[in-house]
Scaffold this active site. Sequence first.
Site, PDB file in Angstrom:
ATOM      1  N   ASN A   1       0.869  -1.176   0.000  1.00  0.00           N
ATOM      2  CA  ASN A   1       0.000   0.000   0.000  1.00  0.00           C
ATOM      3  C   ASN A   1       0.905   1.224   0.000  1.00  0.00           C
ATOM      4  O   ASN A   1       1.429   1.625   1.045  1.00  0.00           O
ATOM      5  CB  ASN A   1      -0.925  -0.004   1.213  1.00  0.00           C
ATOM      6  CG  ASN A   1      -1.922   1.158   1.208  1.00  0.00           C
ATOM      7  OD1 ASN A   1      -1.846   2.046   0.384  1.00  0.00           O
ATOM      8  ND2 ASN A   1      -2.846   1.142   2.155  1.00  0.00           N
TER       9      ASN A   1
ATOM     10  N   ARG B   1      -2.537  -2.206  -3.532  1.00  0.00           N
ATOM     11  CA  ARG B   1      -3.764  -1.447  -3.352  1.00  0.00           C
ATOM     12  C   ARG B   1      -3.725  -0.223  -4.275  1.00  0.00           C
ATOM     13  O   ARG B   1      -2.741   0.513  -4.311  1.00  0.00           O
ATOM     14  CB  ARG B   1      -3.896  -0.968  -1.910  1.00  0.00           C
ATOM     15  CG  ARG B   1      -5.179  -0.146  -1.690  1.00  0.00           C
ATOM     16  CD  ARG B   1      -5.061   0.804  -0.532  1.00  0.00           C
ATOM     17  NE  ARG B   1      -6.281   1.591  -0.368  1.00  0.00           N
ATOM     18  CZ  ARG B   1      -6.331   2.734   0.285  1.00  0.00           C
ATOM     19  NH1 ARG B   1      -5.238   3.252   0.816  1.00  0.00           N
ATOM     20  NH2 ARG B   1      -7.474   3.387   0.384  1.00  0.00           N
TER      21      ARG B   1
ATOM     22  N   HIS C   1     -13.256   2.539  -0.336  1.00  0.00           N
ATOM     23  CA  HIS C   1     -13.182   1.557   0.749  1.00  0.00           C
ATOM     24  C   HIS C   1     -13.810   0.224   0.340  1.00  0.00           C
ATOM     25  O   HIS C   1     -14.231  -0.561   1.199  1.00  0.00           O
ATOM     26  CB  HIS C   1     -13.887   2.065   2.019  1.00  0.00           C
ATOM     27  CG  HIS C   1     -13.285   3.294   2.610  1.00  0.00           C
ATOM     28  ND1 HIS C   1     -14.059   4.357   3.044  1.00  0.00           N
ATOM     29  CD2 HIS C   1     -11.996   3.641   2.832  1.00  0.00           C
ATOM     30  CE1 HIS C   1     -13.273   5.302   3.513  1.00  0.00           C
ATOM     31  NE2 HIS C   1     -12.016   4.893   3.392  1.00  0.00           N
TER      32      HIS C   1
ATOM     33  N   LEU D   1     -15.435   3.112   9.321  1.00  0.00           N
ATOM     34  CA  LEU D   1     -15.238   4.382  10.014  1.00  0.00           C
ATOM     35  C   LEU D   1     -13.802   4.502  10.506  1.00  0.00           C
ATOM     36  O   LEU D   1     -13.383   3.794  11.425  1.00  0.00           O
ATOM     37  CB  LEU D   1     -16.201   4.492  11.206  1.00  0.00           C
ATOM     38  CG  LEU D   1     -17.676   4.204  10.914  1.00  0.00           C
ATOM     39  CD1 LEU D   1     -18.493   4.247  12.193  1.00  0.00           C
ATOM     40  CD2 LEU D   1     -18.217   5.197   9.881  1.00  0.00           C
ATOM     41  N   GLY D   2     -13.056   5.381   9.867  1.00  0.00           N
ATOM     42  CA  GLY D   2     -11.692   5.669  10.273  1.00  0.00           C
ATOM     43  C   GLY D   2     -11.420   7.129   9.980  1.00  0.00           C
ATOM     44  O   GLY D   2     -12.338   7.953   9.979  1.00  0.00           O
TER      45      GLY D   2
ATOM     46  N   ARG E   1     -11.856  15.714   6.441  1.00  0.00           N
ATOM     47  CA  ARG E   1     -12.669  16.001   5.254  1.00  0.00           C
ATOM     48  C   ARG E   1     -14.082  16.407   5.640  1.00  0.00           C
ATOM     49  O   ARG E   1     -14.650  15.898   6.599  1.00  0.00           O
ATOM     50  CB  ARG E   1     -12.741  14.773   4.337  1.00  0.00           C
ATOM     51  CG  ARG E   1     -11.401  14.318   3.804  1.00  0.00           C
ATOM     52  CD  ARG E   1     -11.551  13.070   2.959  1.00  0.00           C
ATOM     53  NE  ARG E   1     -10.364  12.240   3.053  1.00  0.00           N
ATOM     54  CZ  ARG E   1     -10.334  10.943   2.799  1.00  0.00           C
ATOM     55  NH1 ARG E   1     -11.431  10.302   2.435  1.00  0.00           N
ATOM     56  NH2 ARG E   1      -9.211  10.266   2.914  1.00  0.00           N
TER      57      ARG E   1
ATOM     58  N   ASP F   1      -8.450  13.062  15.452  1.00  0.00           N
ATOM     59  CA  ASP F   1      -8.415  11.736  16.057  1.00  0.00           C
ATOM     60  C   ASP F   1      -9.589  11.583  17.020  1.00  0.00           C
ATOM     61  O   ASP F   1      -9.694  12.308  18.019  1.00  0.00           O
ATOM     62  CB  ASP F   1      -7.095  11.548  16.793  1.00  0.00           C
ATOM     63  CG  ASP F   1      -6.875  10.112  17.237  1.00  0.00           C
ATOM     64  OD1 ASP F   1      -7.740   9.572  17.952  1.00  0.00           O
ATOM     65  OD2 ASP F   1      -5.841   9.527  16.874  1.00  0.00           O
TER      66      ASP F   1
ATOM     67  N   ARG G   1     -10.194   9.384  19.257  1.00  0.00           N
ATOM     68  CA  ARG G   1      -9.803   9.055  20.629  1.00  0.00           C
ATOM     69  C   ARG G   1      -9.506  10.320  21.426  1.00  0.00           C
ATOM     70  O   ARG G   1      -9.953  10.465  22.569  1.00  0.00           O
ATOM     71  CB  ARG G   1      -8.583   8.137  20.623  1.00  0.00           C
ATOM     72  CG  ARG G   1      -8.835   6.752  20.057  1.00  0.00           C
ATOM     73  CD  ARG G   1      -7.559   6.029  19.707  1.00  0.00           C
ATOM     74  NE  ARG G   1      -6.823   6.716  18.648  1.00  0.00           N
ATOM     75  CZ  ARG G   1      -5.735   6.236  18.061  1.00  0.00           C
ATOM     76  NH1 ARG G   1      -5.243   5.065  18.452  1.00  0.00           N
ATOM     77  NH2 ARG G   1      -5.129   6.910  17.110  1.00  0.00           N
TER      78      ARG G   1
ATOM     79  N   GLY H   1     -11.019   1.831  12.263  1.00  0.00           N
ATOM     80  CA  GLY H   1     -10.469   2.220  13.559  1.00  0.00           C
ATOM     81  C   GLY H   1     -11.501   2.755  14.525  1.00  0.00           C
ATOM     82  O   GLY H   1     -11.515   2.387  15.713  1.00  0.00           O
ATOM     83  N   ILE H   2     -12.384   3.631  14.055  1.00  0.00           N
ATOM     84  CA  ILE H   2     -13.450   4.172  14.900  1.00  0.00           C
ATOM     85  C   ILE H   2     -14.542   3.125  15.099  1.00  0.00           C
ATOM     86  O   ILE H   2     -15.009   2.893  16.217  1.00  0.00           O
ATOM     87  CB  ILE H   2     -14.034   5.454  14.284  1.00  0.00           C
ATOM     88  CG1 ILE H   2     -12.973   6.558  14.231  1.00  0.00           C
ATOM     89  CG2 ILE H   2     -15.258   5.932  15.060  1.00  0.00           C
ATOM     90  CD1 ILE H   2     -13.409   7.815  13.473  1.00  0.00           C
TER      91      ILE H   2
ATOM     92  N   GLU I   1     -14.459  -0.038  15.091  1.00  0.00           N
ATOM     93  CA  GLU I   1     -14.080  -1.206  15.897  1.00  0.00           C
ATOM     94  C   GLU I   1     -13.753  -0.858  17.347  1.00  0.00           C
ATOM     95  O   GLU I   1     -13.722  -1.746  18.200  1.00  0.00           O
ATOM     96  CB  GLU I   1     -12.867  -1.897  15.268  1.00  0.00           C
ATOM     97  CG  GLU I   1     -13.137  -2.507  13.896  1.00  0.00           C
ATOM     98  CD  GLU I   1     -11.863  -2.972  13.204  1.00  0.00           C
ATOM     99  OE1 GLU I   1     -10.923  -3.393  13.919  1.00  0.00           O
ATOM    100  OE2 GLU I   1     -11.810  -2.909  11.959  1.00  0.00           O
ATOM    101  N   ASN I   2     -13.500   0.431  17.630  1.00  0.00           N
ATOM    102  CA  ASN I   2     -12.993   0.782  18.954  1.00  0.00           C
ATOM    103  C   ASN I   2     -13.769   1.866  19.700  1.00  0.00           C
ATOM    104  O   ASN I   2     -13.641   1.960  20.918  1.00  0.00           O
ATOM    105  CB  ASN I   2     -11.525   1.222  18.840  1.00  0.00           C
ATOM    106  CG  ASN I   2     -10.622   0.101  18.355  1.00  0.00           C
ATOM    107  OD1 ASN I   2     -10.415  -0.879  19.055  1.00  0.00           O
ATOM    108  ND2 ASN I   2     -10.099   0.230  17.142  1.00  0.00           N
TER     109      ASN I   2
ATOM    110  N   GLU J   1      -8.050  -5.322   5.211  1.00  0.00           N
ATOM    111  CA  GLU J   1      -7.932  -5.044   3.778  1.00  0.00           C
ATOM    112  C   GLU J   1      -6.741  -5.750   3.167  1.00  0.00           C
ATOM    113  O   GLU J   1      -6.788  -6.172   2.007  1.00  0.00           O
ATOM    114  CB  GLU J   1      -7.854  -3.528   3.559  1.00  0.00           C
ATOM    115  CG  GLU J   1      -9.136  -2.805   3.941  1.00  0.00           C
ATOM    116  CD  GLU J   1      -8.989  -1.296   3.937  1.00  0.00           C
ATOM    117  OE1 GLU J   1      -9.290  -0.677   2.894  1.00  0.00           O
ATOM    118  OE2 GLU J   1      -8.586  -0.731   4.967  1.00  0.00           O
TER     119      GLU J   1
END
Length: 398
Positions: free
Chosen positions: A8, A86, A175, A204-205, A236, A278, A280, A326-327, A329-330, A380
């Site tokens: 990638n 990719r 995606h 969602l990331g 974005r 971010d 988090r 990332g978002i 899943e966490n 991915e």
Amino acid sequence: MPSILVINSGSSSLKFSLIDHATQTLLLSGIAEKIGLADTFLIIKKTGTKEIIPLDPGTHQAAMKYILSAIEQAGLSTDIAAIGHRVVHGGEFFKTAVLIDDNVIKAIEQCIPFAPLHNPAHLEGIHAARLFAPDLPQVAVFDTAFHQTLPEHAYLYALPMEYYKKHGVRRYGFHGTSHRYVSQQAASFLNKDLADSAFITAHLGNGASVAAVLNGKSIDTSMGFTPLEGLVMGTRTGDIDPAVIPYLAGALNISADEVITIFNKKSGLLGISELSPDMRELQEAADQGHTGAALAIEIFVHRLAKYIGALTTSLPRTDALIFTGGIGENAAIIRSKTINRLRVLGYNIHEEHNKQAVGGQQGIITTETSIPALVISTNEERMIAMDTAACITLNNQQ
């Protein structure tokens, strides 16, 4: 046993994963960062160890050369069957993964205007891999390919048709590798036949998109001509009135291109919160009373729930809503807030199950009476490896 090297390549980074074809396990991975700068370095990860190597010169070619050398030093180079790349944008040229040749490279080049930040970087990785591994088959796997099954009414904009016919202006979606992977995994998890399934997938990331996946095929999605359309993202805007572009250009005395750069790099969660892209950091700041962070989260959730509701109308039914990335899943709080907004559609959050589904833990996060919503970890790289193996018919050679 044969393995697939997944590449990638970004504008300032080059990420790699070496995946065993038979077991789908990760053998070696890493990333070259700060490519193009004086302090370029490469991180190599293997079985819990991490090695950091300075790179000079700091180029894609140098990174690729050292990656292949590291694989050889690990005694894994002779098993590589192919390299899978990719590629973000394949336009209408590619509906599946393809073996790379000069014609494929020309088509990827033709798609550069659609993804000027991504495709040139992918080509750098492809050229470097072909230079240092000329005897290995090289395969391109496209983010847009999965969405080539969208019907006309879903991919066409309400513009004069000649703009689509002559200039390719349409919704392409992105995606796709992730949406495809998690829909397959969800079908397996729920013991459903993928060919008779109806899912909403939410990747969602830092980049984020939602897709409606019917019988394993994408029929609608939130991203459009570029990855700028749709949900609020890290930096974005997502959806915005296009008339804002000339207005801001005039008000700020800047070009339209500069406005688009603001939309891509200074907006989204970062722009609203005036703090960070971010999630988090925003959650932590919101808990401490930061009003900008709290507002950014609410706008993110509002847009996400609205798109899930909208894409639900593209399906005959909903077998499950899938959160990934990332978002996805966490960030349990984001899932909880979103599902609570979707109660009108028949969703009910199970707060305890939701809190447990973090850090790689998968599963259903809704009550027994709810339409299922679940967390599935995306991979991915594994999907690219599988597509690459299928493209070189490795599956038939076992």
